[in-house]
Write a protein that holds these residues in place. Structure first.
Motif, mmCIF file in Angstrom:
data_model
loop_
_atom_site.group_PDB
_atom_site.id
_atom_site.type_symbol
_atom_site.label_atom_id
_atom_site.label_comp_id
_atom_site.label_asym_id
_atom_site.label_seq_id
_atom_site.Cartn_x
_atom_site.Cartn_y
_atom_site.Cartn_z
ATOM 1 N N TRP A 55 0.821 -1.209 0.000
ATOM 2 C CA TRP A 55 0.000 0.000 0.000
ATOM 3 C C TRP A 55 0.862 1.269 0.000
ATOM 4 C CZ3 TRP A 55 -4.706 1.079 -1.330
ATOM 5 C CH2 TRP A 55 -5.671 0.066 -1.336
ATOM 6 N N ARG A 56 1.985 1.210 0.683
ATOM 7 C CA ARG A 56 2.886 2.384 0.665
ATOM 8 C C ARG A 56 3.311 2.711 -0.762
ATOM 9 N NH1 ARG A 56 8.143 2.277 4.416
ATOM 10 N NH2 ARG A 56 6.891 3.509 5.881
ATOM 11 N N GLN A 57 3.643 1.683 -1.537
ATOM 12 C CA GLN A 57 4.046 1.904 -2.928
ATOM 13 C C GLN A 57 2.882 2.406 -3.765
ATOM 14 O OE1 GLN A 57 7.298 1.615 -4.193
ATOM 15 N NE2 GLN A 57 6.232 2.793 -5.782
ATOM 16 N N ARG A 58 1.716 1.830 -3.581
ATOM 17 C CA ARG A 58 0.539 2.259 -4.348
ATOM 18 C C ARG A 58 0.203 3.720 -4.079
ATOM 19 N NH1 ARG A 58 -4.342 -1.969 -3.965
ATOM 20 N NH2 ARG A 58 -5.219 -0.457 -5.454
ATOM 21 N N LEU A 59 0.293 4.128 -2.820
ATOM 22 C CA LEU A 59 -0.019 5.521 -2.489
ATOM 23 C C LEU A 59 1.061 6.472 -2.994
ATOM 24 C CD1 LEU A 59 -1.525 5.290 1.113
ATOM 25 C CD2 LEU A 59 -2.663 5.129 -1.097
ATOM 26 N N ALA A 60 2.313 6.014 -2.953
ATOM 27 C CA ALA A 60 3.403 6.854 -3.460
ATOM 28 C C ALA A 60 3.258 7.105 -4.953
ATOM 29 C CB ALA A 60 4.749 6.201 -3.156
ATOM 30 N N ASP A 61 2.685 6.130 -5.661
ATOM 31 C CA ASP A 61 2.515 6.255 -7.108
ATOM 32 C C ASP A 61 1.287 7.079 -7.495
ATOM 33 O OD1 ASP A 61 4.744 4.687 -7.449
ATOM 34 O OD2 ASP A 61 3.628 2.829 -7.791
ATOM 35 N N MET A 62 0.463 7.429 -6.534
ATOM 36 C CA MET A 62 -0.789 8.117 -6.842
ATOM 37 C C MET A 62 -0.551 9.606 -7.097
ATOM 38 S SD MET A 62 -4.281 8.356 -4.596
ATOM 39 C CE MET A 62 -4.874 6.785 -5.205
ATOM 40 N N ASP A 63 -1.153 10.129 -8.149
ATOM 41 C CA ASP A 63 -1.122 11.567 -8.448
ATOM 42 C C ASP A 63 -2.299 12.207 -7.731
ATOM 43 O OD1 ASP A 63 -1.039 14.109 -9.426
ATOM 44 O OD2 ASP A 63 -1.076 13.548 -11.548
ATOM 45 N N ASP A 64 -1.995 13.016 -6.703
ATOM 46 C CA ASP A 64 -3.071 13.586 -5.883
ATOM 47 C C ASP A 64 -3.468 15.004 -6.294
ATOM 48 O OD1 ASP A 64 -0.886 15.025 -5.079
ATOM 49 O OD2 ASP A 64 -1.125 14.630 -2.931
#
Length: 236
Positions: A55-64
Motif C-alpha cells: 500500500w505504501r508503494q501504491r499511495l506513493a505512485d498516486m497523483d493527488d
C-alpha cells in the motif's frame, strides 16, 4: 478514489479479524472473519509487511493533484496509518516483547461476539467456537515470538489471561445454546489448557529492566507524530 479507500479499509481490516468483528466487517472475499484470530506466525507477520509496503508503494505512485481537500486528507491519513503500522511491526516490535498484545487480542476476540448482537446467538457462538479452536495455534505463535518482557507487562498479561480463562469457563459456558454445548466444551477445554500453558510461559520469560516498557524519546516522537496526524508535538 472512494473505491480505492474502500479497498484500503477492507483489506486492512481483513488483516486483523478481531478488529474487523469489532468494526462490523464480518466477511472478506467470501471468508468469515468472525471465526478467525489475527495471524502472528512468521508467515502472518510477513503477510502484514507485504500488505503495508504494498500500500505504501501504491499511495506513493498516486497523483493527488486532482483530488479535493477531503480526499487529500484521507490520503494523508492512510499514509500515516501505513507508517505507524510499519513502525510498530519493525521497530517497536510489541509482538516480540509485550505478552498483553496476545492476551488482550484473544480476550476481545471472544468477548465481542458474546456481547455485540450483530447476528443471532447461535451464529455468534459458532464464531466463538471457531476462535476457541484457533487458540492453541495462536498461543504457539505467541510463544515463538516472545523473547523477554518488562515485569509490568508480565504481571498484567498473567492477570488478564486469568480473566480470559474465567470468561471461557464462566459467562461463555453459561450462555452457550444447548445445540452447541458439546462442541463448545471440547473447544473450550483445549483453549483453556493452552492459555494456562501460556501463563506458565509468560512467567518464565526473561525480565527486562522495570522501565523498559517506555519507548524512549526517539520512538515516542515518531509514534506520537503518526498517531496524532502530525499536528502536534509531544511538548505541545
Amino acid at each position: 478514489f472512494g473505491q480505492f479507500t474502500k479497498e484500503f479499509v477492507e483489506t486492512t481490516l481483513a488483516l486483523s479479524p478481531v478488529t474487523a468483528t469489532s468494526a462490523g466487517y464480518h466477511e472478506h472475499d467470501g471468508q468469515s472473519l468472525d471465526v478467525l484470530l489475527d495471524d502472528y506466525s512468521a508467515a502472518g507477520l510477513e503477510r502484514q509487511r507485504r500488505h503495508w509496503n504494498g500500500w505504501r508503494q501504491r499511495l506513493a505512485d498516486m497523483d493527488d493533484r486532482e483530488l479535493d481537500a477531503s480526499s487529500r486528507a484521507d490520503l494523508d491519513l492512510m499514509k500515516g496509518q501505513i507508517d505507524l503500522a510499519l513502525l510498530e511491526l519493525d521497530q517497536i516490535k510489541n509482538w516480540q516483547r509485550n505478552p498483553t498484545l496476545y492476551v488482550e487480542l484473544l480476550g476481545n476476540a471472544l468477548f465481542t461476539p458474546y456481547s455485540v448482537e450483530y447476528a443471532p446467538i447461535e451464529a455468534r457462538y459458532s464464531h466463538i467456537i471457531g476462535r476457541l479452536k484457533a487458540t492453541p495455534a495462536f498461543v504457539q505463535a505467541a510463544k515463538a515470538n516472545l523473547k523477554s518482557t518488562p515485569p509490568v507487562w508480565k504481571r498484567v498479561a498473567t492477570e488478564e489471561n486469568d480473566g480470559t480463562i474465567g470468561l471461557i469457563s464462566g459467562p461463555l459456558l453459561a450462555g452457550v445454546p444447548a445445540a452447541l454445548k458439546s462442541e463448545y466444551e471440547l473447544a473450550a477445554k483445549r483453549a483453556a489448557e493452552s492459555l494456562r500453558g501460556l501463563n506458565g510461559f509468560i512467567g518464565s520469560l526473561k525480565e527486562e529492566d522495570e522501565e523498559s516498557w517506555r519507548l524512549g524519546e526517539g520512538l515516542y516522537r515518531a509514534k506520537f507524530s503518526l498517531a496524532i496526524g502530525g499536528t502536534r508535538t509531544p511538548d505541545e
